[in-house]
Design a protein around this motif. Structure first.
Motif, PDB file in Angstrom:
ATOM      1  N   MET A   1       0.842  -1.183   0.000  1.00  0.00           N
ATOM      2  CA  MET A   1       0.000   0.000   0.000  1.00  0.00           C
ATOM      3  C   MET A   1       0.885   1.245   0.000  1.00  0.00           C
ATOM      4  N   SER A   2       0.430   2.266  -0.700  1.00  0.00           N
ATOM      5  CA  SER A   2       1.145   3.543  -0.728  1.00  0.00           C
ATOM      6  C   SER A   2       0.856   4.297   0.573  1.00  0.00           C
TER       7      SER A   2
ATOM      8  N   ASP B   1      -2.705   5.247   0.488  1.00  0.00           N
ATOM      9  CA  ASP B   1      -3.590   4.123   0.824  1.00  0.00           C
ATOM     10  C   ASP B   1      -3.672   3.945   2.338  1.00  0.00           C
TER      11      ASP B   1
ATOM     12  N   GLN C   1      -7.985  -3.473   0.279  1.00  0.00           N
ATOM     13  CA  GLN C   1      -6.532  -3.288   0.313  1.00  0.00           C
ATOM     14  C   GLN C   1      -5.817  -4.582   0.683  1.00  0.00           C
TER      15      GLN C   1
ATOM     16  N   LEU D   1     -12.593  -0.838   2.990  1.00  0.00           N
ATOM     17  CA  LEU D   1     -11.266  -0.445   2.525  1.00  0.00           C
ATOM     18  C   LEU D   1     -10.202  -1.457   2.970  1.00  0.00           C
TER      19      LEU D   1
END
Length: 173
Positions: free
Chosen positions: A101-102, A105, A124, A120
């Protein structure tokens, strides 16, 4: 046949078995899986600290954390035994085989609440698990250390089942 004599002096303990045979794929697997698992634990901690999360999501997050922290510890131990660099911080910013994840994110998950946080997290973590499965499959295909290959297969099996659970939970939200 080349390589058939690798096990001629069998190690007497599982600790020495971990150091007996390893290759670059084993080292790369451990170095990449540690930060990948650490992020999954962080994501699980985030959702476990929230109110109004779906009970199935809470159970899943607890299960992920319980499975991955001991694997992190084992991977770090192997890197130490193999004399490999365990400072995976130098790999910051790498894709780690996909699914990482960034910062955005992670911020979105941190900010989300209730059903949105549940949704979410599931979306994710599904992507995150798919990346881990890809890395683990590479270890199964190219690794040499039997313990690391066994862990990789466990990751494939466990996380494939967890993805199915996450898809079921998403359909119920």
């Amino acid at each position: 046949m080349p390589g058939m004599d690798h096990g001629s002096s069998a190690p007497s303990s599982s600790s020495s078995a971990a150091t007996a045979d390893f290759n670059d794929a084993d080292v790369m697997f451990a170095q990449m899986m540690i930060p990948h698992h650490e992020q999954a634990v962080e994501m699980s901690d985030m959702v476990l600290d929230k109110e109004g999360i779906d009970p199935g999501v809470l159970t899943l997050a607890s299960d992920i954390k319980a499975a991955q922290q001991p694997e992190i510890d084992q991977l770090q131990s192997w890197l130490e035994e193999w004399g490999a660099d365990s400072d995976t911080g130098s790999m910051e910013g790498m894709d780690h085989g996909g699914g990482m994840m960034s910062g955005d994110d992670m911020a979105a998950l941190e900010a989300a609440t209730g059903a949105e946080a549940s949704r979410l997290f599931l979306e994710q973590m599904t992507m995150h698990h798919e990346g881990a499965i890809t890395m683990a499959q590479d270890e199964v295909d190219n690794g040499q250390n039997p313990d690391a290959i066994a862990m990789a297969q466990t990751i494939i099996d466990t996380q494939t089942a967890e993805i199915a659970t996450m898809q079921e939970l998403l359909a119920q939200l």
